[in-house]
Write a protein that holds these residues in place. Structure first.
Motif, PDB file in Angstrom:
ATOM      1  N   VAL A 115       0.868  -1.185   0.000  1.00 26.34           N
ATOM      2  CA  VAL A 115       0.000   0.000   0.000  1.00 26.34           C
ATOM      3  C   VAL A 115       0.895   1.222   0.000  1.00 26.34           C
ATOM      4  O   VAL A 115       1.774   1.366   0.865  1.00 26.34           O
ATOM      5  CB  VAL A 115      -0.940   0.037   1.225  1.00 26.34           C
ATOM      6  CG1 VAL A 115      -1.843   1.268   1.165  1.00 26.34           C
ATOM      7  CG2 VAL A 115      -1.762  -1.226   1.315  1.00 26.34           C
ATOM      8  N   VAL A 116       0.681   2.140  -0.948  1.00 23.84           N
ATOM      9  CA  VAL A 116       1.535   3.316  -1.121  1.00 23.84           C
ATOM     10  C   VAL A 116       0.708   4.584  -0.928  1.00 23.84           C
ATOM     11  O   VAL A 116      -0.235   4.843  -1.680  1.00 23.84           O
ATOM     12  CB  VAL A 116       2.177   3.335  -2.523  1.00 23.84           C
ATOM     13  CG1 VAL A 116       3.141   4.513  -2.653  1.00 23.84           C
ATOM     14  CG2 VAL A 116       2.885   2.021  -2.816  1.00 23.84           C
ATOM     15  N   LEU A 117       1.070   5.373   0.082  1.00 25.29           N
ATOM     16  CA  LEU A 117       0.467   6.687   0.289  1.00 25.29           C
ATOM     17  C   LEU A 117       1.346   7.740  -0.357  1.00 25.29           C
ATOM     18  O   LEU A 117       2.560   7.755  -0.149  1.00 25.29           O
ATOM     19  CB  LEU A 117       0.338   6.986   1.788  1.00 25.29           C
ATOM     20  CG  LEU A 117       0.001   8.436   2.164  1.00 25.29           C
ATOM     21  CD1 LEU A 117      -1.433   8.786   1.764  1.00 25.29           C
ATOM     22  CD2 LEU A 117       0.229   8.684   3.651  1.00 25.29           C
ATOM     23  N   VAL A 118       0.733   8.651  -1.140  1.00 24.29           N
ATOM     24  CA  VAL A 118       1.461   9.756  -1.774  1.00 24.29           C
ATOM     25  C   VAL A 118       0.847  11.057  -1.289  1.00 24.29           C
ATOM     26  O   VAL A 118      -0.352  11.303  -1.487  1.00 24.29           O
ATOM     27  CB  VAL A 118       1.380   9.671  -3.314  1.00 24.29           C
ATOM     28  CG1 VAL A 118       2.179  10.802  -3.942  1.00 24.29           C
ATOM     29  CG2 VAL A 118       1.889   8.319  -3.803  1.00 24.29           C
ATOM     30  N   LYS A 119       1.666  11.921  -0.639  1.00 20.64           N
ATOM     31  CA  LYS A 119       1.104  13.149  -0.076  1.00 20.64           C
ATOM     32  C   LYS A 119       2.165  14.238   0.047  1.00 20.64           C
ATOM     33  O   LYS A 119       3.294  13.975   0.492  1.00 20.64           O
ATOM     34  CB  LYS A 119       0.481  12.882   1.293  1.00 20.64           C
ATOM     35  CG  LYS A 119      -0.297  14.076   1.857  1.00 20.64           C
ATOM     36  CD  LYS A 119      -1.113  13.679   3.066  1.00 20.64           C
ATOM     37  CE  LYS A 119      -1.924  14.859   3.606  1.00 20.64           C
ATOM     38  NZ  LYS A 119      -2.935  15.330   2.624  1.00 20.64           N
ATOM     39  N   ALA A 120       1.771  15.469  -0.305  1.00 20.78           N
ATOM     40  CA  ALA A 120       2.624  16.652  -0.146  1.00 20.78           C
ATOM     41  C   ALA A 120       1.770  17.871  -0.423  1.00 20.78           C
ATOM     42  O   ALA A 120       0.613  17.761  -0.843  1.00 20.78           O
ATOM     43  CB  ALA A 120       3.809  16.614  -1.118  1.00 20.78           C
ATOM     44  N   SER A 121       2.337  19.045  -0.209  1.00 24.20           N
ATOM     45  CA  SER A 121       1.620  20.268  -0.568  1.00 24.20           C
ATOM     46  C   SER A 121       1.438  20.340  -2.079  1.00 24.20           C
ATOM     47  O   SER A 121       2.207  19.751  -2.852  1.00 24.20           O
ATOM     48  CB  SER A 121       2.379  21.500  -0.075  1.00 24.20           C
ATOM     49  OG  SER A 121       2.106  21.739   1.286  1.00 24.20           O
ATOM     50  N   ARG A 122       0.427  21.058  -2.495  1.00 26.97           N
ATOM     51  CA  ARG A 122       0.045  21.111  -3.905  1.00 26.97           C
ATOM     52  C   ARG A 122       1.201  21.543  -4.798  1.00 26.97           C
ATOM     53  O   ARG A 122       1.356  21.051  -5.917  1.00 26.97           O
ATOM     54  CB  ARG A 122      -1.140  22.079  -4.062  1.00 26.97           C
ATOM     55  CG  ARG A 122      -1.722  22.137  -5.460  1.00 26.97           C
ATOM     56  CD  ARG A 122      -2.496  20.862  -5.765  1.00 26.97           C
ATOM     57  NE  ARG A 122      -2.784  20.750  -7.180  1.00 26.97           N
ATOM     58  CZ  ARG A 122      -1.990  20.147  -8.051  1.00 26.97           C
ATOM     59  NH1 ARG A 122      -0.858  19.615  -7.648  1.00 26.97           N
ATOM     60  NH2 ARG A 122      -2.325  20.065  -9.310  1.00 26.97           N
ATOM     61  N   SER A 123       2.028  22.458  -4.322  1.00 30.41           N
ATOM     62  CA  SER A 123       3.112  23.000  -5.138  1.00 30.41           C
ATOM     63  C   SER A 123       4.143  21.948  -5.514  1.00 30.41           C
ATOM     64  O   SER A 123       4.883  22.115  -6.486  1.00 30.41           O
ATOM     65  CB  SER A 123       3.796  24.148  -4.399  1.00 30.41           C
ATOM     66  OG  SER A 123       4.310  23.705  -3.149  1.00 30.41           O
ATOM     67  N   VAL A 124       4.210  20.847  -4.771  1.00 28.30           N
ATOM     68  CA  VAL A 124       5.204  19.809  -5.035  1.00 28.30           C
ATOM     69  C   VAL A 124       4.806  18.960  -6.246  1.00 28.30           C
ATOM     70  O   VAL A 124       5.645  18.454  -6.977  1.00 28.30           O
ATOM     71  CB  VAL A 124       5.391  18.924  -3.789  1.00 28.30           C
ATOM     72  CG1 VAL A 124       6.438  17.846  -4.035  1.00 28.30           C
ATOM     73  CG2 VAL A 124       5.780  19.779  -2.589  1.00 28.30           C
ATOM     74  N   GLY A 125       3.509  18.788  -6.454  1.00 32.11           N
ATOM     75  CA  GLY A 125       3.036  18.030  -7.616  1.00 32.11           C
ATOM     76  C   GLY A 125       3.274  16.538  -7.525  1.00 32.11           C
ATOM     77  O   GLY A 125       3.509  15.866  -8.543  1.00 32.11           O
ATOM     78  N   LEU A 126       3.169  15.969  -6.328  1.00 27.07           N
ATOM     79  CA  LEU A 126       3.430  14.537  -6.181  1.00 27.07           C
ATOM     80  C   LEU A 126       2.332  13.653  -6.759  1.00 27.07           C
ATOM     81  O   LEU A 126       2.496  12.433  -6.810  1.00 27.07           O
ATOM     82  CB  LEU A 126       3.640  14.177  -4.709  1.00 27.07           C
ATOM     83  CG  LEU A 126       5.027  14.415  -4.120  1.00 27.07           C
ATOM     84  CD1 LEU A 126       5.199  13.638  -2.824  1.00 27.07           C
ATOM     85  CD2 LEU A 126       6.140  14.042  -5.082  1.00 27.07           C
ATOM     86  N   GLU A 127       1.228  14.257  -7.198  1.00 30.52           N
ATOM     87  CA  GLU A 127       0.219  13.425  -7.866  1.00 30.52           C
ATOM     88  C   GLU A 127       0.821  12.704  -9.073  1.00 30.52           C
ATOM     89  O   GLU A 127       0.337  11.645  -9.485  1.00 30.52           O
ATOM     90  CB  GLU A 127      -0.990  14.255  -8.292  1.00 30.52           C
ATOM     91  CG  GLU A 127      -0.769  15.238  -9.425  1.00 30.52           C
ATOM     92  CD  GLU A 127      -0.163  16.557  -8.987  1.00 30.52           C
ATOM     93  OE1 GLU A 127       0.043  17.426  -9.859  1.00 30.52           O
ATOM     94  OE2 GLU A 127       0.089  16.735  -7.777  1.00 30.52           O
ATOM     95  N   SER A 128       1.895  13.264  -9.636  1.00 30.31           N
ATOM     96  CA  SER A 128       2.548  12.616 -10.780  1.00 30.31           C
ATOM     97  C   SER A 128       3.116  11.255 -10.386  1.00 30.31           C
ATOM     98  O   SER A 128       3.183  10.337 -11.218  1.00 30.31           O
ATOM     99  CB  SER A 128       3.661  13.503 -11.337  1.00 30.31           C
ATOM    100  OG  SER A 128       4.692  13.695 -10.371  1.00 30.31           O
ATOM    101  N   VAL A 129       3.524  11.107  -9.127  1.00 33.19           N
ATOM    102  CA  VAL A 129       4.019   9.808  -8.665  1.00 33.19           C
ATOM    103  C   VAL A 129       2.893   8.792  -8.657  1.00 33.19           C
ATOM    104  O   VAL A 129       3.031   7.668  -9.169  1.00 33.19           O
ATOM    105  CB  VAL A 129       4.639   9.933  -7.262  1.00 33.19           C
ATOM    106  CG1 VAL A 129       5.016   8.552  -6.718  1.00 33.19           C
ATOM    107  CG2 VAL A 129       5.862  10.839  -7.296  1.00 33.19           C
ATOM    108  N   ALA A 130       1.753   9.187  -8.072  1.00 35.61           N
ATOM    109  CA  ALA A 130       0.603   8.281  -8.027  1.00 35.61           C
ATOM    110  C   ALA A 130       0.148   7.905  -9.436  1.00 35.61           C
ATOM    111  O   ALA A 130      -0.143   6.732  -9.719  1.00 35.61           O
ATOM    112  CB  ALA A 130      -0.540   8.930  -7.250  1.00 35.61           C
TER     113      ALA A 130
END
Length: 476
Positions: free
Chosen positions: A446-461
């Motif tokens: 199970v992988v949680l991906v989270k950061a402030s919006r400016s980081v753009g970590l949704e690209s990892v998910a």
């Protein structure tokens, strides 16, 4: 929007009509600021931004069906011209809200606003047509645009209100005066801008100060479990309803627990009765959000059974907020990358830990892929360090800290807490995180991906979900 003539719009906003042969022509479609959203009957609002000037699209939007443009200068097509487009938009929203007569519910808080707003909207839709803020469009432009999307059939208008300083919420309540005001919590989001939690509380409490008196139907709904929110009761003339897990709360939860999938379940108590809730959302933090929604619904006449049914059916309406997707290969991705602050980070990690019990039964592990929490000011080092330490205490299988200085603080916090050697790692960017995970993930993880919006970590998910769709998985 409810139908209004261009003449009425010009009068409301104090504007002048230009190139309009017949001012009695009505706007019957939506009010939009994005030229791609124009439809027949629309009113297009032309904002002059730093990179794009909406006035340049005037001819194109009229050709696409817009009745007119709300603009700050003549544009050669039908337009209502004003000195200040933003203030004109706000004045139009206030006029429409007053004319509509729907019950307006406003909410604010440091964390969980959007998730709570989505729950309120889904519960109230069981009772009557409801319009609500899409995503997090909760500022001086997004809020009036949402209000203007209401129609004659709308009975409830649920508006999220954000603030980055004292006076912001007061201004928003002047545009769309609420009858019911909800304050969820006072945390540390934007603490660097406000200067402290007391200043945040001062700003959030502007909502309850703006409510009508109890005799005029005003109701303030406050979190009994948050001392700074509870103290706001003295700042309003409205009726006060408390929600929370406290025994003193009017709307409260008992026997709170998480299912083996990490979904909250509890016994809901309201002044009108009690009923059991099992939510589809993930994480115990949604219990407080659900209680806030239940308090609003109770005030608007719904029974405990009706509320419990609606809460048990409600899902996530806004993207990248605890979006849980299981890949065909058995890896689960939790995309919570829309934004982050210390409170929401802790809640997401606890949800990940709860989901970990089920993953371990399948031979899987938990991964926290975390990045910077923005706008924390002098608290940034301590807060990132604390999140890294919490990941260790919750027995998260591996922490992947992504990015620059703040990410290194996350990893260092985990290491200093007694991190498990190579089980906490700092990588430079999102692509490095993707490369690492692609080589390491196995079925059941199970992988949680989270950061402030400016980081753009949704690209990892998104990259990990695309990998799963292609059928790639490590054999480890």
């Amino acid at each position: 929007m409810i139908a209004l003539s261009l003449a009425e719009i010009a009068a409301v906003v104090g504007g002048q009509t230009h190139d309009i042969p017949d001012p009695s022509v009505q706007v019957t479609g939506q009010v939009v600021r994005d030229s791609r959203e124009v439809e027949p009957g629309s009113l297009f609002v032309a904002f002059a931004g730093e990179r794009v000037d909406g006035h340049d699209f005037a001819a194109a939007v009229v050709e696409a069906g817009a009745v007119a443009v709300l603009a700050s200068r003549p544009v050669g097509v039908p337009a209502v011209v004003v000195d200040d487009v933003q203030r004109a938009l706000g004045a139009l929203a206030r006029h429409v809200v007053q004319k509509l007569g729907a019950t307006l519910v406003a909410l604010t808080g440091s964390a969980g606003k959007t998730s709570t707003k989505d729950l309120i909207a889904q519960v109230l839709q069981h009772k009557a047509p409801t319009v609500y803020t899409p995503g997090s469009l909760n500022n001086e432009i997004g809020l009036p645009l949402t209000a203007l999307s209401a129609t004659e059939e709308t009975r409830f208008l649920v508006l999220e209100m954000g603030a980055r300083g004292i006076g912001h919420i007061r201004y928003l309540t002047e545009l769309t005066p609420p009858r019911i005001g909800l304050v969820i919590n006072v945390g540390t989001a934007h603490i660097g801008e406000f200067g402290g939690r007391e200043q945040i509380a001062q700003a959030k409490g502007e909502l309850v100060e703006a409510l009508p008196s109890e005799s005029d139907g005003g109701t303030a709904i406050l979190n009994a479990d948050d001392p700074l929110v509870r103290a706001m009761a003295v700042r309003t003339k409205a009726k006060v309803i408390f929600f929370g897990e406290s025994g003193e709360a009017d709307v409260r939860a008992e026997n709170v627990r998480l299912t083996d999938k990490g979904q909250p379940a509890f016994r809901l108590h309201t002044p009108s009765g009690a009923s059991d809730v099992t939510m589809r959302l993930y994480g115990e933090h949604h219990v407080s959000n659900a209680l806030a929604a239940a308090a609003v619904a109770h005030e608007l006449g719904m029974s405990a059974d009706e509320i419990a049914t609606a809460l048990s059916e409600a899902g996530s309406l806004s993207r990248w907020r605890m979006e849980v997707t299981e890949r065909p290969d058995g890896v689960t991705i939790v995309n919570d990358a829309y934004n982050a602050n210390p409170e929401s980070m802790r809640a997401a990690l606890r949800a990940l830990a709860a989901m970990g019990s089920a993953s371990r039964a399948k031979g899987g592990r938990t991964w926290a892929v975390l990045g910077k929490m923005a706008e924390l000011g002098d608290e940034a080092l301590a807060e990132h360090d604390a999140v890294g330490r919490l990941a260790v205490r919750l027995n998260v299988g591996k922490l992947v800290a992504v990015g620059g200085r703040e990410a290194s603080w996350l990893q260092l916090g985990a290491y200093n807490e007694g991190s498990w050697g190579e089980e906490s790692v700092h990588v430079s960017d999102a692509q490095a995180a993707v490369d690492l995970l692609r080589s390491e993930l196995r079925p059941g993880d199970v992988v949680l991906v989270k950061a402030s919006r400016s980081v753009g970590l949704e690209s990892v998910a998104q990259a990990l979900l695309a990998t799963g769709a292609e059928g790639e998985v490590s054999a480890r």
